[in-house]
Design a protein around this motif. Structure first.
Motif, mmCIF file in Angstrom:
data_model
loop_
_atom_site.group_PDB
_atom_site.id
_atom_site.type_symbol
_atom_site.label_atom_id
_atom_site.label_comp_id
_atom_site.label_asym_id
_atom_site.label_seq_id
_atom_site.Cartn_x
_atom_site.Cartn_y
_atom_site.Cartn_z
ATOM 1 N N LYS A 199 0.840 -1.207 0.000
ATOM 2 C CA LYS A 199 0.000 0.000 0.000
ATOM 3 C C LYS A 199 0.875 1.257 0.000
ATOM 4 O O LYS A 199 2.014 1.223 0.461
ATOM 5 N N PRO A 200 0.327 2.368 -0.512
ATOM 6 C CA PRO A 200 1.100 3.610 -0.512
ATOM 7 C C PRO A 200 1.083 4.261 0.872
ATOM 8 O O PRO A 200 0.044 4.780 1.290
ATOM 9 N N VAL A 201 2.183 4.192 1.565
ATOM 10 C CA VAL A 201 2.244 4.809 2.894
ATOM 11 C C VAL A 201 3.471 5.698 3.011
ATOM 12 O O VAL A 201 4.460 5.510 2.290
ATOM 13 N N GLU A 202 3.364 6.664 3.916
ATOM 14 C CA GLU A 202 4.438 7.639 4.084
ATOM 15 C C GLU A 202 5.621 7.012 4.818
ATOM 16 O O GLU A 202 6.754 7.133 4.410
ATOM 17 N N ASN A 203 5.309 6.291 5.901
ATOM 18 C CA ASN A 203 6.370 5.750 6.750
ATOM 19 C C ASN A 203 5.883 4.449 7.378
ATOM 20 O O ASN A 203 5.270 4.446 8.439
ATOM 21 N N LEU A 204 6.133 3.332 6.694
ATOM 22 C CA LEU A 204 5.570 2.046 7.099
ATOM 23 C C LEU A 204 5.962 1.657 8.526
ATOM 24 O O LEU A 204 5.131 1.212 9.311
ATOM 25 N N ALA A 205 7.237 1.862 8.882
ATOM 26 C CA ALA A 205 7.709 1.459 10.205
ATOM 27 C C ALA A 205 6.916 2.175 11.292
ATOM 28 O O ALA A 205 6.449 1.565 12.250
ATOM 29 N N GLN A 206 6.716 3.485 11.102
ATOM 30 C CA GLN A 206 5.998 4.289 12.092
ATOM 31 C C GLN A 206 4.534 3.856 12.210
ATOM 32 O O GLN A 206 3.998 3.730 13.304
ATOM 33 N N LEU A 207 3.914 3.588 11.063
ATOM 34 C CA LEU A 207 2.517 3.156 11.066
ATOM 35 C C LEU A 207 2.359 1.823 11.765
ATOM 36 O O LEU A 207 1.456 1.623 12.573
ATOM 37 N N ALA A 208 3.252 0.885 11.432
ATOM 38 C CA ALA A 208 3.169 -0.448 12.011
ATOM 39 C C ALA A 208 3.294 -0.355 13.531
ATOM 40 O O ALA A 208 2.580 -1.031 14.267
ATOM 41 N N GLU A 209 4.197 0.511 14.001
ATOM 42 C CA GLU A 209 4.381 0.679 15.450
ATOM 43 C C GLU A 209 3.079 1.103 16.130
ATOM 44 O O GLU A 209 2.784 0.724 17.257
ATOM 45 N N PHE A 210 2.277 1.870 15.419
ATOM 46 C CA PHE A 210 1.012 2.339 15.990
ATOM 47 C C PHE A 210 0.122 1.161 16.385
ATOM 48 O O PHE A 210 -0.599 1.213 17.384
ATOM 49 N N ALA A 211 0.186 0.082 15.609
ATOM 50 C CA ALA A 211 -0.639 -1.099 15.916
ATOM 51 C C ALA A 211 -0.269 -1.712 17.261
ATOM 52 O O ALA A 211 -1.072 -2.402 17.874
ATOM 53 N N GLY A 212 0.959 -1.432 17.720
ATOM 54 C CA GLY A 212 1.405 -1.990 18.999
ATOM 55 C C GLY A 212 1.009 -1.142 20.199
ATOM 56 O O GLY A 212 1.225 -1.540 21.344
ATOM 57 N N THR A 213 0.405 0.020 19.941
ATOM 58 C CA THR A 213 0.059 0.901 21.047
ATOM 59 C C THR A 213 -1.294 0.545 21.663
ATOM 60 O O THR A 213 -2.037 -0.265 21.115
ATOM 61 N N GLU A 214 -1.588 1.196 22.770
ATOM 62 C CA GLU A 214 -2.822 0.910 23.504
ATOM 63 C C GLU A 214 -4.073 1.190 22.676
ATOM 64 O O GLU A 214 -5.115 0.577 22.903
ATOM 65 N N ALA A 215 -3.955 2.125 21.728
ATOM 66 C CA ALA A 215 -5.114 2.461 20.886
ATOM 67 C C ALA A 215 -5.647 1.237 20.155
ATOM 68 O O ALA A 215 -6.812 1.208 19.757
ATOM 69 N N CYS A 216 -4.802 0.225 19.991
ATOM 70 C CA CYS A 216 -5.211 -0.971 19.239
ATOM 71 C C CYS A 216 -5.338 -2.211 20.125
ATOM 72 O O CYS A 216 -5.386 -3.337 19.608
ATOM 73 N N ASN A 217 -5.394 -2.015 21.423
ATOM 74 C CA ASN A 217 -5.542 -3.161 22.324
ATOM 75 C C ASN A 217 -6.802 -3.959 22.004
ATOM 76 O O ASN A 217 -7.863 -3.381 21.793
ATOM 77 N N GLY A 218 -6.675 -5.278 21.969
ATOM 78 C CA GLY A 218 -7.829 -6.140 21.711
ATOM 79 C C GLY A 218 -8.194 -6.266 20.248
ATOM 80 O O GLY A 218 -9.142 -6.968 19.908
ATOM 81 N N PHE A 219 -7.438 -5.611 19.365
ATOM 82 C CA PHE A 219 -7.736 -5.708 17.931
ATOM 83 C C PHE A 219 -7.325 -7.080 17.395
ATOM 84 O O PHE A 219 -6.227 -7.554 17.657
ATOM 85 N N SER A 220 -8.200 -7.687 16.618
ATOM 86 C CA SER A 220 -7.860 -8.913 15.891
ATOM 87 C C SER A 220 -7.239 -8.507 14.554
ATOM 88 O O SER A 220 -7.213 -7.322 14.200
ATOM 89 N N GLY A 221 -6.782 -9.493 13.788
ATOM 90 C CA GLY A 221 -6.283 -9.213 12.443
ATOM 91 C C GLY A 221 -7.357 -8.556 11.591
ATOM 92 O O GLY A 221 -7.087 -7.638 10.809
ATOM 93 N N ALA A 222 -8.600 -9.044 11.748
ATOM 94 C CA ALA A 222 -9.704 -8.467 10.978
ATOM 95 C C ALA A 222 -9.926 -7.002 11.369
ATOM 96 O O ALA A 222 -10.212 -6.157 10.518
#
Ligand code: ATP
Length: 267
Positions: A199-222
């Protein structure tokens, strides 16, 4: 819509799956290798297992794994949702089960994926109807018929392993249960990485790190898939086509982890 149980080779590779490394390795050994190198198994004199059972909460990659197994072994893939085969007319459900295996025999090598397996093979206790018990018996008979190895492998999937008939898990049947768990923080990072791979993203590493934060707690792959889609919409609303961290932050506010209460499934 797609014809039920039609055989195709899926367009999913191991690369499309984030985390779940040990499950992928187990599937590679249990199914991909035996399909690709049957001569090795013959030489050692062992039968490859007939199938495996993927179990765990919804939206965590069971279907994706099954598709990748078929694609990686260049096998045909027949995907069945358990309830699709159930029919109120006497004998029809059993006939539908047998038809699936007949179709598989004419498209070897083949991976048959039974999603929502619990609907098809409920535990045969006092409360189960006679017709359900006949469906269970038919499926068991078909699985046992595969033991002579014809390049047909079965993957079952369920959120409720506790209500599946135990005979399904006997040796020679779906003997290997593989747990596909809700991802933890570092696994969410790997999954978002896999989802955003092309996908077209500005900064993949930074975005991916966001998934590890509390904002995404309990998120499944879906849920992470939904996050990526919504982030795309947020970017479009800003009239840009490259996704940035702010798009993911905004998108995450409208998603609630869909597997909040694991106790619902596992006591
Ligand atoms: P269900 O029990 O509801 O059938 P499932 O476990 O089969 O769920 P999938 O259908 O495989 O879940 O996952 C749904 C979607 O979520 C996938 O199409 C994919 O976009 C995303 N997804 C889930 N897990 C992963 C993962 N580990 N890596 C990448 N994407 C994932």
């Amino acid at each position: 819509s797609k014809r039920e149980g039609f055989a195709t080779i899926p367009d999913v590779s191991w690369e499309d799956i984030g985390a779940l490394k040990s499950v992928r390795e187990e599937l590679q050994m249990a199914i991909v290798e035996p399909i690709q190198h049957p001569e090795l198994y013959a030489a050692v004199g062992i039968n490859a297992p007939t199938g495996v059972l993927l179990w765990g909460p919804p939206g965590c990659g069971k279907t994706l794994l099954a598709k990748a197994v078929a694609a990686e072994s260049k096998a045909n893939f027949i995907s069945i949702k358990g309830p699709e085969l159930l029919n109120k007319f006497v004998g029809e459900s059993e006939a539908a089960v047998r038809r699936v295996f007949t179709r598989a025999r004419s498209s070897v090598p083949c991976v048959i994926f039974f999603d929502e397996l619990d609907a098809l093979v409920p535990r045969r206790d006092d409360s189960v109807s006679e017709s359900s018990a006949r469906v269970v018996n038919t499926l068991l008979t078909e699985l046992d018929g595969l033991s002579e190895r014809q390049g047909i492998f079965v993957i079952g999937a369920t959120n409720r392993p506790d209500i599946i008939d135990e005979a399904m898990m006997r040796p020679g049947r779906l003997e290997t249960p593989l747990f596909v768990d809700l991802p933890g923080p570092s696994e969410r990072v790997e999954i978002l990485r896999a989802l955003m791979r092309s996908k077209p993203v500005e900064n993949l590493a930074q975005l991916a790190e966001f998934a590890g934060t509390e904002a995404c707690n309990g998120f499944s792959g879906a849920d992470l898939g939904a996050l990526a889609r919504k982030a795309g919409h947020c970017a479009l609303r800003r009239k840009v086509t490259k996704l940035e961290l702010q798009d993911f932050k905004l998108a995450s506010e409208s998603i609630k982890g869909s597997v909040g209460n694991m106790q619902k499934y596992y006591r």
